[in-house]
Design a protein around this motif. Structure first.
Motif, PDB file in Angstrom:
ATOM      1  N   LEU A  28       4.065  25.543  55.216  1.00 41.81           N
ATOM      2  CA  LEU A  28       4.224  26.982  54.996  1.00 41.81           C
ATOM      3  C   LEU A  28       3.734  27.688  56.247  1.00 41.81           C
ATOM      4  CD1 LEU A  28       4.773  29.457  53.168  1.00 41.81           C
ATOM      5  CD2 LEU A  28       2.410  29.233  52.340  1.00 41.81           C
TER       6      LEU A  28
ATOM      7  N   LEU B 295       5.969  28.738  45.013  1.00 42.62           N
ATOM      8  CA  LEU B 295       6.714  28.343  46.201  1.00 42.62           C
ATOM      9  C   LEU B 295       7.720  27.276  45.816  1.00 42.62           C
ATOM     10  CD1 LEU B 295       3.965  28.096  48.927  1.00 42.62           C
ATOM     11  CD2 LEU B 295       5.893  29.654  48.916  1.00 42.62           C
TER      12      LEU B 295
ATOM     13  N   ASN C  19       8.189  36.781  49.732  1.00 40.29           N
ATOM     14  CA  ASN C  19       6.786  36.425  49.529  1.00 40.29           C
ATOM     15  C   ASN C  19       6.398  36.327  48.059  1.00 40.29           C
ATOM     16  OD1 ASN C  19       7.213  39.232  49.304  1.00 40.29           O
ATOM     17  ND2 ASN C  19       5.030  39.634  49.547  1.00 40.29           N
TER      18      ASN C  19
ATOM     19  N   THR D 281       9.360  27.816  55.361  1.00 37.32           N
ATOM     20  CA  THR D 281       8.990  26.570  54.691  1.00 37.32           C
ATOM     21  C   THR D 281       9.846  25.410  55.204  1.00 37.32           C
ATOM     22  OG1 THR D 281      10.548  26.989  52.871  1.00 37.32           O
ATOM     23  CG2 THR D 281       8.266  27.720  52.570  1.00 37.32           C
TER      24      THR D 281
ATOM     25  N   ARG E  80       5.828  33.916  58.604  1.00 36.05           N
ATOM     26  CA  ARG E  80       4.669  33.284  57.971  1.00 36.05           C
ATOM     27  C   ARG E  80       5.019  32.678  56.612  1.00 36.05           C
ATOM     28  NH1 ARG E  80       4.143  38.708  57.745  1.00 36.05           N
ATOM     29  NH2 ARG E  80       3.721  39.770  55.755  1.00 36.05           N
ATOM     30  N   TYR E  81       6.242  33.009  56.105  1.00 33.69           N
ATOM     31  CA  TYR E  81       6.703  32.411  54.857  1.00 33.69           C
ATOM     32  C   TYR E  81       7.792  31.368  55.077  1.00 33.69           C
ATOM     33  CZ  TYR E  81       4.133  36.265  52.769  1.00 33.69           C
ATOM     34  OH  TYR E  81       3.151  37.148  52.401  1.00 33.69           O
TER      35      TYR E  81
END
Length: 462
Positions: free
Chosen positions: A282, A44, A186, A253, A250-251
């Motif tokens: 996240l 990440l 992802n 940041t 959901r990803y």
């Protein structure tokens, strides 16, 4: 790192073209400014990436040697010694240490009273420190002795009109808003096939679609603010970066980082310490807590013109809010070689890394190295281009998960980045950026590739 050095950089740029004895014939000069760094932790991106400082070309205000009333360079050794002293003073200005710069410039004009740039720098520093009488005395000497060109006279007039009010904390900020497309949001595995176990107990499996590369577009907001904390050069900073995907929320940041940096001087060594803490979310949940201490050392080396070298050492800690036994403690030691002239800046770095974690961490401790090179060059029509490459290698000490994944994890990550920055109007620019990441690993579920295209608008107030 964005430095609160608007005054210092302006002084350097104006005075460097005014200081004939301290410059090469082409009028180029070295100007120090910071740059942003980038990193990947557990696949990440965790750092804040902001545009590097850019400065408009300086008008041709340089005096000829005849204009400077017969200034001579003297012997080679004398000239080089004066040049080193002058660059030391400019570095002190850039690092926010005006008192130290004033002492160096005072000694320099005692040795070389015809160095016009040193006189001008000293006068402006005295004015910024609030010494109005001394500043005016120096301004008058410059006007009478050097007959400065109109551009320099305007600088002097501007300081007289503003007045010498003493040290004032200065602040800087930048804002970036962008749209981009990412081929692997992802960081999904390059291959759908993987196996667990070994020998007769080996089982071949396939990853679910959600663990394969997923494409999406996103909106990015990035901001940075810094402010002088005292006249010794201490600076406080805050950095914010938020990325929202169109579909794969959901990803999403968001990272927030804030800290303090302070310059030091120990003999002929220049030092800069930075302390920072940060948070990373996240999918709208806290994911990481980060802390970092870093020391940058500039040794008194005799290098070719335009080159500088720094040692770098640091300690960072990452705590994972939702994962057990993943916390990381990393020690870094390396070096940075920099080249800069009026149009080009190149920075090459390399170093050693060691990471210590909890006894139960998958793969155990690990060690590695990194290397990279990045450059910025001025193009036509005030545009600039950036190109960078980096490689990071990690090797674990133990099998990743005995009985399931028996390999010792070996990771090689390469990042290639290219950008074009097009000024639109003062303080505003358009940036087009391309990135490619290749993460090669011996454990297939961690191996991935990604490509990113981003177009952003930048607004800077330096």
């Amino acid at each position: 790192m964005m430095r609160a050095g608007r005054f210092a950089l302006r002084v350097m740029l104006l005075s460097l073209v005014f200081a004939a004895p301290a410059m090469a014939a082409d009028g180029r000069a070295e100007v120090q400014h910071g740059t942003a760094s980038e990193g990947v932790a557990l696949k990440l991106e965790t750092s804040v990436t902001l545009p590097s400082e850019r400065h408009d070309p300086v008008p041709l205000l340089a005096m000829t040697q005849e204009d400077a009333h017969g200034i001579t360079l003297g012997s080679g050794k004398t000239y080089l010694a004066q040049q080193d002293m002058y660059m030391d003073a400019l570095h002190s200005i850039a690092e926010g240490r005006p008192d130290e710069a004033s002492d160096v410039l005072t000694r320099m004009i005692e040795q070389e009273p015809q160095h016009a740039g040193a006189w001008l720098d000293l006068a402006i520093i005295q004015c910024e420190l609030g010494h109005a009488v001394e500043a005016e005395r120096l301004f008058q000497i410059i006007e009478e002795r050097f007959s400065p060109p109109p551009g320099i006279r305007e600088v002097i007039s501007a300081h007289r009109a503003k007045g010498c009010k003493g040290w004032e904390a200065r602040s800087q900020w930048s804002l970036m808003l962008g749209r981009g497309v990412d081929s692997n949001v992802n960081q999904g595995a390059s291959s759908p096939n993987f196996s667990i176990g070994s020998g007769s107990s080996r089982v071949d499996l396939q990853l679910l679609p959600e663990f394969l590369p997923q494409h999406d577009q996103y909106t990015l907001l990035s901001a940075e603010y810094s402010r002088d904390l005292d006249k010794s050069g201490s600076v406080g900073f805050v950095q914010l970066r938020s990325r929202a995907n169109d579909s794969l929320s959901r990803y999403n940041t968001t990272s927030l980082r804030f800290g303090v940096e302070h310059p030091w001087r120990v003999g002929d060594w220049g030092l800069r310490t930075t302390g920072a803490v940060g948070l990373l979310t996240l999918g709208n949940q806290l994911y990481q807590k980060q802390g970092q201490l870093q020391l940058r050392l500039a040794p008194p080396l005799s290098l070719p013109e335009h080159f500088r070298f720094n040692f770098l050492t640091g300690l960072s800690r990452i705590q994972y809010a939702t994962l057990e036994n993943y916390d990381s403690n990393t020690v870094e030691a390396g070096g940075i070689l920099m080249y800069q002239d009026s149009k080009t800046r190149v920075e090459a770095s390399a170093g050693y890394l060691t990471d210590r974690g909890a006894a139960a961490r998958l793969g155990g401790n690990r060690s590695g190295w990194y290397a990279g090179i990045q450059g910025n060059v001025r193009l036509g029509h005030d545009m600039s281009g950036e190109l960078g490459w980096s490689h990071q290698h990690w090797l674990s000490t133990s099998p990743y998960s005995p009985g399931l994944i028996d390999q010792i994890r070996r990771q090689d990550t390469q990042l290639l980045r290219a950008a074009l920055i097009v000024p639109i109007k003062p303080q505003h620019a358009l940036q087009i950026e391309l990135r490619q990441v290749r993460n090669n690993e011996n454990i297939s579920i961690f191996q991935y590739n990604s490509q990113l295209l981003q177009v952003s608008w930048q607004w800077q107030n330096f």
